[in-house]
Design a protein around this motif. Structure first.
Motif, PDB file in Angstrom:
ATOM      1  N   CYS A 251       0.858  -1.308  -0.137  1.00 50.31           N
ATOM      2  CA  CYS A 251      -0.099  -0.023  -0.046  1.00 50.31           C
ATOM      3  C   CYS A 251       0.885   1.411  -0.042  1.00 50.31           C
ATOM      4  CB  CYS A 251      -1.016   0.039   1.157  1.00 50.31           C
ATOM      5  SG  CYS A 251      -1.685   1.618   1.638  1.00 50.31           S
ATOM      6  N   CYS A 252       1.842   1.571   1.070  1.00 51.25           N
ATOM      7  CA  CYS A 252       2.558   2.392   0.900  1.00 51.25           C
ATOM      8  C   CYS A 252       3.569   2.694  -0.193  1.00 51.25           C
ATOM      9  CB  CYS A 252       3.535   2.474   2.529  1.00 51.25           C
ATOM     10  SG  CYS A 252       2.616   2.682   3.899  1.00 51.25           S
ATOM     11  N   ALA A 253       4.094   1.605  -0.571  1.00 46.42           N
ATOM     12  CA  ALA A 253       5.047   1.663  -2.006  1.00 46.42           C
ATOM     13  C   ALA A 253       4.069   2.132  -3.049  1.00 46.42           C
ATOM     14  CB  ALA A 253       5.549   0.393  -2.199  1.00 46.42           C
ATOM     15  N   ASP A 254       2.978   1.508  -3.306  1.00 45.59           N
ATOM     16  CA  ASP A 254       2.145   1.912  -4.372  1.00 45.59           C
ATOM     17  C   ASP A 254       1.549   3.423  -4.360  1.00 45.59           C
ATOM     18  OD1 ASP A 254      -0.059   1.527  -6.606  1.00 45.59           O
ATOM     19  OD2 ASP A 254      -1.184   2.225  -4.876  1.00 45.59           O
ATOM     20  N   LEU A 255       1.232   3.920  -3.120  1.00 46.43           N
ATOM     21  CA  LEU A 255       0.850   5.264  -2.878  1.00 46.43           C
ATOM     22  C   LEU A 255       1.976   6.191  -3.133  1.00 46.43           C
ATOM     23  CD1 LEU A 255      -1.296   7.365  -2.032  1.00 46.43           C
ATOM     24  CD2 LEU A 255      -0.655   6.780   0.390  1.00 46.43           C
ATOM     25  N   THR A 256       3.198   5.772  -2.771  1.00 49.57           N
ATOM     26  CA  THR A 256       4.421   6.463  -3.144  1.00 49.57           C
ATOM     27  C   THR A 256       4.707   6.542  -4.572  1.00 49.57           C
ATOM     28  OG1 THR A 256       5.286   6.121  -0.967  1.00 49.57           O
ATOM     29  CG2 THR A 256       6.882   7.022  -2.609  1.00 49.57           C
ATOM     30  N   GLN A 257       4.425   5.629  -5.271  1.00 50.14           N
ATOM     31  CA  GLN A 257       4.861   5.608  -6.625  1.00 50.14           C
ATOM     32  C   GLN A 257       3.755   6.330  -7.457  1.00 50.14           C
ATOM     33  OE1 GLN A 257       4.790   1.637  -8.656  1.00 50.14           O
ATOM     34  NE2 GLN A 257       5.588   2.468 -10.254  1.00 50.14           N
ATOM     35  N   ARG A 258       2.579   6.273  -7.087  1.00 57.48           N
ATOM     36  CA  ARG A 258       1.286   6.906  -7.911  1.00 57.48           C
ATOM     37  C   ARG A 258       1.081   8.244  -7.422  1.00 57.48           C
ATOM     38  NH1 ARG A 258      -3.746   5.208  -7.277  1.00 57.48           N
ATOM     39  NH2 ARG A 258      -3.488   4.484  -5.394  1.00 57.48           N
ATOM     40  N   HIS A 259       1.498   8.521  -6.079  1.00 54.78           N
ATOM     41  CA  HIS A 259       1.374  10.023  -5.691  1.00 54.78           C
ATOM     42  C   HIS A 259       2.602  10.550  -4.710  1.00 54.78           C
ATOM     43  CE1 HIS A 259      -2.965  10.143  -6.860  1.00 54.78           C
ATOM     44  NE2 HIS A 259      -3.198   8.872  -6.474  1.00 54.78           N
ATOM     45  N   PRO A 260       3.679  10.831  -5.572  1.00 50.65           N
ATOM     46  CA  PRO A 260       4.806  11.235  -4.766  1.00 50.65           C
ATOM     47  C   PRO A 260       4.763  12.410  -3.958  1.00 50.65           C
ATOM     48  CG  PRO A 260       5.060  11.446  -7.153  1.00 50.65           C
ATOM     49  CD  PRO A 260       3.768  10.840  -7.107  1.00 50.65           C
ATOM     50  N   GLU A 261       3.788  13.172  -4.394  1.00 46.01           N
ATOM     51  CA  GLU A 261       3.518  14.287  -3.620  1.00 46.01           C
ATOM     52  C   GLU A 261       2.862  14.284  -2.484  1.00 46.01           C
ATOM     53  OE1 GLU A 261      -0.552  13.615  -5.463  1.00 46.01           O
ATOM     54  OE2 GLU A 261       1.479  13.221  -5.940  1.00 46.01           O
ATOM     55  N   ARG A 262       2.475  12.968  -2.058  1.00 40.95           N
ATOM     56  CA  ARG A 262       1.896  12.590  -0.714  1.00 40.95           C
ATOM     57  C   ARG A 262       2.978  12.035   0.104  1.00 40.95           C
ATOM     58  NH1 ARG A 262      -3.536  14.302  -0.482  1.00 40.95           N
ATOM     59  NH2 ARG A 262      -4.117  14.206  -2.932  1.00 40.95           N
ATOM     60  N   VAL A 263       3.103  12.602   1.142  1.00 36.79           N
ATOM     61  CA  VAL A 263       4.080  12.331   2.119  1.00 36.79           C
ATOM     62  C   VAL A 263       3.909  11.518   3.454  1.00 36.79           C
ATOM     63  CG1 VAL A 263       5.787  13.967   1.044  1.00 36.79           C
ATOM     64  CG2 VAL A 263       4.496  14.502   3.209  1.00 36.79           C
ATOM     65  N   LEU A 264       2.887  11.584   3.617  1.00 39.62           N
ATOM     66  CA  LEU A 264       2.167  10.937   4.774  1.00 39.62           C
ATOM     67  C   LEU A 264       0.918  10.286   4.673  1.00 39.62           C
ATOM     68  CD1 LEU A 264       2.978  11.244   8.085  1.00 39.62           C
ATOM     69  CD2 LEU A 264       1.153  13.141   8.041  1.00 39.62           C
ATOM     70  N   LEU A 265       0.825   9.244   5.372  1.00 42.20           N
ATOM     71  CA  LEU A 265      -0.462   8.354   5.485  1.00 42.20           C
ATOM     72  C   LEU A 265      -1.007   8.106   6.673  1.00 42.20           C
ATOM     73  CD1 LEU A 265      -2.356   6.425   3.787  1.00 42.20           C
ATOM     74  CD2 LEU A 265      -1.021   4.631   4.386  1.00 42.20           C
ATOM     75  N   ALA A 266      -2.401   8.675   6.901  1.00 44.81           N
ATOM     76  CA  ALA A 266      -2.762   8.655   8.307  1.00 44.81           C
ATOM     77  C   ALA A 266      -4.228   7.619   8.160  1.00 44.81           C
ATOM     78  CB  ALA A 266      -3.507  10.202   8.378  1.00 44.81           C
ATOM     79  N   LEU A 267      -4.065   7.131   9.424  1.00 46.58           N
ATOM     80  CA  LEU A 267      -5.339   6.380   9.689  1.00 46.58           C
ATOM     81  C   LEU A 267      -6.071   6.569  11.072  1.00 46.58           C
ATOM     82  CD1 LEU A 267      -4.483   3.590  11.487  1.00 46.58           C
ATOM     83  CD2 LEU A 267      -3.307   3.216   9.299  1.00 46.58           C
ATOM     84  N   ASN A 268      -7.290   6.164  11.213  1.00 46.20           N
ATOM     85  CA  ASN A 268      -7.733   5.941  12.523  1.00 46.20           C
ATOM     86  C   ASN A 268      -7.939   4.718  12.669  1.00 46.20           C
ATOM     87  OD1 ASN A 268      -8.122   8.660  13.325  1.00 46.20           O
ATOM     88  ND2 ASN A 268     -10.166   8.855  12.308  1.00 46.20           N
ATOM     89  N   VAL A 269      -7.524   3.981  14.001  1.00 44.68           N
ATOM     90  CA  VAL A 269      -7.808   2.808  14.546  1.00 44.68           C
ATOM     91  C   VAL A 269      -8.618   2.763  15.788  1.00 44.68           C
ATOM     92  CG1 VAL A 269      -5.477   2.293  15.255  1.00 44.68           C
ATOM     93  CG2 VAL A 269      -6.811   0.602  14.500  1.00 44.68           C
ATOM     94  N   HIS A 270      -9.324   1.961  15.786  1.00 43.45           N
ATOM     95  CA  HIS A 270     -10.234   1.699  17.129  1.00 43.45           C
ATOM     96  C   HIS A 270      -9.108   1.273  18.333  1.00 43.45           C
ATOM     97  CE1 HIS A 270     -14.136   2.667  15.933  1.00 43.45           C
ATOM     98  NE2 HIS A 270     -13.861   2.049  14.564  1.00 43.45           N
ATOM     99  N   ALA A 271      -9.200   1.903  19.392  1.00 43.43           N
ATOM    100  CA  ALA A 271      -8.262   1.792  20.449  1.00 43.43           C
ATOM    101  C   ALA A 271      -8.368   0.281  21.005  1.00 43.43           C
ATOM    102  CB  ALA A 271      -8.501   2.512  21.898  1.00 43.43           C
ATOM    103  N   ALA A 272      -9.778  -0.354  21.106  1.00 45.72           N
ATOM    104  CA  ALA A 272      -9.746  -1.808  21.419  1.00 45.72           C
ATOM    105  C   ALA A 272      -9.322  -2.807  20.354  1.00 45.72           C
ATOM    106  CB  ALA A 272     -11.443  -1.969  21.527  1.00 45.72           C
ATOM    107  N   ASN A 273      -9.032  -2.592  19.134  1.00 46.82           N
ATOM    108  CA  ASN A 273      -8.778  -3.135  17.990  1.00 46.82           C
ATOM    109  C   ASN A 273      -7.111  -3.460  18.222  1.00 46.82           C
ATOM    110  OD1 ASN A 273      -8.179  -4.814  15.787  1.00 46.82           O
ATOM    111  ND2 ASN A 273      -9.258  -3.314  14.391  1.00 46.82           N
TER     112      ASN A 273
END
Length: 170
Positions: A107-129
């Motif tokens: 995912c990170c490699a693909d995102l970096t290749q297709r969208h090199p202007e994107r330098v950060l990936l963010a997500l929300n994850v449930h604390a209980a997970n």
């Protein structure tokens, strides 16, 4: 794990999206990742999202969506250098096989290749997970310290990962 067994990620074609709609999730996964049919349909229709499928060979084994925010994400302002990861889920039949970490790396490699202007990936994850939190940490995500109100799954952590540096490799 040999490279022949590593998952790859691609933008979903119509046929792959149909297969993703049929992914089997546990009840707990549905609480955390949401309804898979809704996630696929919504991502396919949204102009600021990519509907992504996880493939093992030709088999769709998972799904996630990438969003390119145009509105505030948490307490942080809009940053067009950030993408968000949502609805990350592998089919129940493919869980527990060590595919989560290489999928996130892809995912990170693909995102970096297709969208090199994107330098950060963010997500929300449930604390209980806790399983997902551990996986995201192993994949290079760090807890931002920000807590979000959660839905059925409870409070969520905002986790961030730099793109293009420190990529995990098999």
């Amino acid at each position: 794990m040999s490279s022949a067994l590593l998952p790859c990620v691609v933008l979903a074609s119509a046929a792959q999206a149909e297969a993703a709609r049929c992914l089997a999730l546990t009840a707990t996964q549905t609480i955390y990742a949401g309804d898979i049919v809704f996630a696929v349909d919504n991502a396919m229709a949204a102009p600021d999202s990519d509907a992504m499928v996880v493939l093992l060979g030709d088999i769709v084994i998972g799904f996630y969506r990438l969003d390119y925010p145009t509105a505030t994400f948490g307490k942080q302002g809009v940053d067009r250098r950030t993408a968000t990861l949502r609805a990350f889920a592998l089919d129940v039949a493919w869980q527990g096989r060590g595919l989560g970490l290489p999928t996130l790396a892809a995912c990170c490699a693909d995102l970096t290749q297709r969208h090199p202007e994107r330098v950060l990936l963010a997500l929300n994850v449930h604390a209980a997970n806790t399983i997902a939190v551990q996986l995201y940490r192993r994949a290079g995500f760090v807890d931002s310290g920000e807590r979000m109100r959660g839905g059925r799954g409870g409070p969520q952590y905002l986790m961030l990962r730099a793109l293009g540096v420190g990529q995990w490799a098999p």
